[in-house]
Design a protein around this motif. Sequence first.
Motif, PDB file in Angstrom:
ATOM      1  N   GLN A  34       1.098  -1.090  -0.069  1.00 30.44           N
ATOM      2  CA  GLN A  34      -0.222  -0.306  -0.049  1.00 30.44           C
ATOM      3  C   GLN A  34       0.991   1.462   0.258  1.00 30.44           C
ATOM      4  OE1 GLN A  34      -3.358   0.271  -0.227  1.00 30.44           O
ATOM      5  NE2 GLN A  34      -2.773   2.487  -0.596  1.00 30.44           N
ATOM      6  N   VAL A  37       2.075   1.761  -3.202  1.00 24.78           N
ATOM      7  CA  VAL A  37       1.080   2.961  -4.341  1.00 24.78           C
ATOM      8  C   VAL A  37       1.203   4.014  -3.879  1.00 24.78           C
ATOM      9  CG1 VAL A  37      -2.234   2.562  -4.850  1.00 24.78           C
ATOM     10  CG2 VAL A  37      -0.107   0.210  -4.559  1.00 24.78           C
ATOM     11  N   ASN A  41       1.025   6.845  -6.356  1.00 23.37           N
ATOM     12  CA  ASN A  41       0.460   8.535  -6.810  1.00 23.37           C
ATOM     13  C   ASN A  41       0.754   9.891  -6.760  1.00 23.37           C
ATOM     14  OD1 ASN A  41      -1.696   7.167  -7.320  1.00 23.37           O
ATOM     15  ND2 ASN A  41      -2.524   6.182  -5.152  1.00 23.37           N
ATOM     16  N   GLN A  75      -6.552   5.753  -5.940  1.00 24.47           N
ATOM     17  CA  GLN A  75      -5.082   6.004  -6.925  1.00 24.47           C
ATOM     18  C   GLN A  75      -5.253   5.665  -8.037  1.00 24.47           C
ATOM     19  OE1 GLN A  75      -4.404   1.733  -5.671  1.00 24.47           O
ATOM     20  NE2 GLN A  75      -4.923   0.594  -8.126  1.00 24.47           N
ATOM     21  N   PRO A 121      -1.989   1.817 -10.671  1.00 19.88           N
ATOM     22  CA  PRO A 121      -1.254   0.724  -9.757  1.00 19.88           C
ATOM     23  C   PRO A 121      -2.241  -0.270  -9.296  1.00 19.88           C
ATOM     24  CG  PRO A 121      -1.542   3.184  -9.272  1.00 19.88           C
ATOM     25  CD  PRO A 121      -2.442   2.714 -10.734  1.00 19.88           C
ATOM     26  N   GLU A 122      -1.511  -1.337  -9.371  1.00 18.75           N
ATOM     27  CA  GLU A 122      -1.899  -2.921  -9.782  1.00 18.75           C
ATOM     28  C   GLU A 122      -1.316  -2.825  -8.248  1.00 18.75           C
ATOM     29  OE1 GLU A 122      -3.135  -6.870 -10.449  1.00 18.75           O
ATOM     30  OE2 GLU A 122      -1.134  -5.858 -10.394  1.00 18.75           O
ATOM     31  N   ILE A 123      -1.790  -4.256  -7.723  1.00 18.38           N
ATOM     32  CA  ILE A 123      -1.504  -5.087  -6.666  1.00 18.38           C
ATOM     33  C   ILE A 123      -1.386  -6.414  -6.848  1.00 18.38           C
ATOM     34  CG2 ILE A 123      -0.521  -5.617  -3.771  1.00 18.38           C
ATOM     35  CD1 ILE A 123      -1.440  -2.758  -4.006  1.00 18.38           C
ATOM     36  N   ALA A 130       3.547  -5.994  -7.286  1.00 20.76           N
ATOM     37  CA  ALA A 130       2.827  -4.200  -7.753  1.00 20.76           C
ATOM     38  C   ALA A 130       3.296  -3.707  -8.703  1.00 20.76           C
ATOM     39  CB  ALA A 130       3.658  -2.983  -6.400  1.00 20.76           C
ATOM     40  N   PHE A 132       2.966  -0.787 -12.203  1.00 23.32           N
ATOM     41  CA  PHE A 132       2.651   0.629 -11.501  1.00 23.32           C
ATOM     42  C   PHE A 132       2.372   0.411 -13.166  1.00 23.32           C
ATOM     43  CE2 PHE A 132       4.041   5.199 -12.487  1.00 23.32           C
ATOM     44  CZ  PHE A 132       2.458   5.620 -12.949  1.00 23.32           C
TER      45      PHE A 132
END
Length: 264
Positions: A34, A37, A41, A75, A121-123, A130, A132
Amino acid sequence: MKSKLKLHGFNNLTKTLSFNIYDICYAESPQDLQAYVEYINQEYDAERLTQILTDVVDIIGANILNIARQDYEPQGASVTILISEQPVTPTDSQIEESPGPLPDTILAHLDKSHITVHTYPEIHPVDGIATFRVDIDVSTCGVISPLKALNYLIHQFDSDIVTVDYRVRGFTRDIEGKKHFIDHEINSIQNYLSEDTKSAYQLTDVNVYQENLFHTKMLLKDFELDNYLFGDATNNLSAEQRAQVTERVKHEMLEIFYARNMPA
């Protein structure tokens, strides 16, 4: 070099450059994921993206008519810039198949265009990976190819994987009325990349010349795990864990590069 095409009226060709940039990282805990991310951002918020696209406008010598930008919750960000029509007489460097300038050597011009950028952004829910992603589209109508902006944009992001698409649509006429469906020579998008970029990436082309469609994929050659670690993972991994994370990150990169799920 071929002589410049003499047109009847305005150049009606539409040239569109679309590319996706991916940055990959590994974080050991959900909190660090987190935090990554949140870092992305902040690093690439709408204000920063606006500045990058404004630099592109300066490179291509256009005028900004309107800027729309938005940061999203939880995000991501988007920016769209509308650029004015500005008739120009192109120089040889503006239409030849070669890398475009960086901000300190502004040479190119543009008739009219819009430029958009979106971030994603992705997890991964399990593996601690993660991703981006930045999607950028540059569309022009006129004599200058948006490929001249590619060299600068790639240098603005830490890119592990890049996919680039370029297409030319419509037609324009010469002074004798003959249609021309492309007005510049192009063999490969790679010819618009600087030498340092080409040497840093594995490059693959898929081109459909008769349809004026060009596609290049790029995968970073050098892999140093420490460049992909975020948060506690930078210090807490054992040698065995580092080997596992290396395999996991490389697997993620290959899946994105080849655009398919691959066996673990």
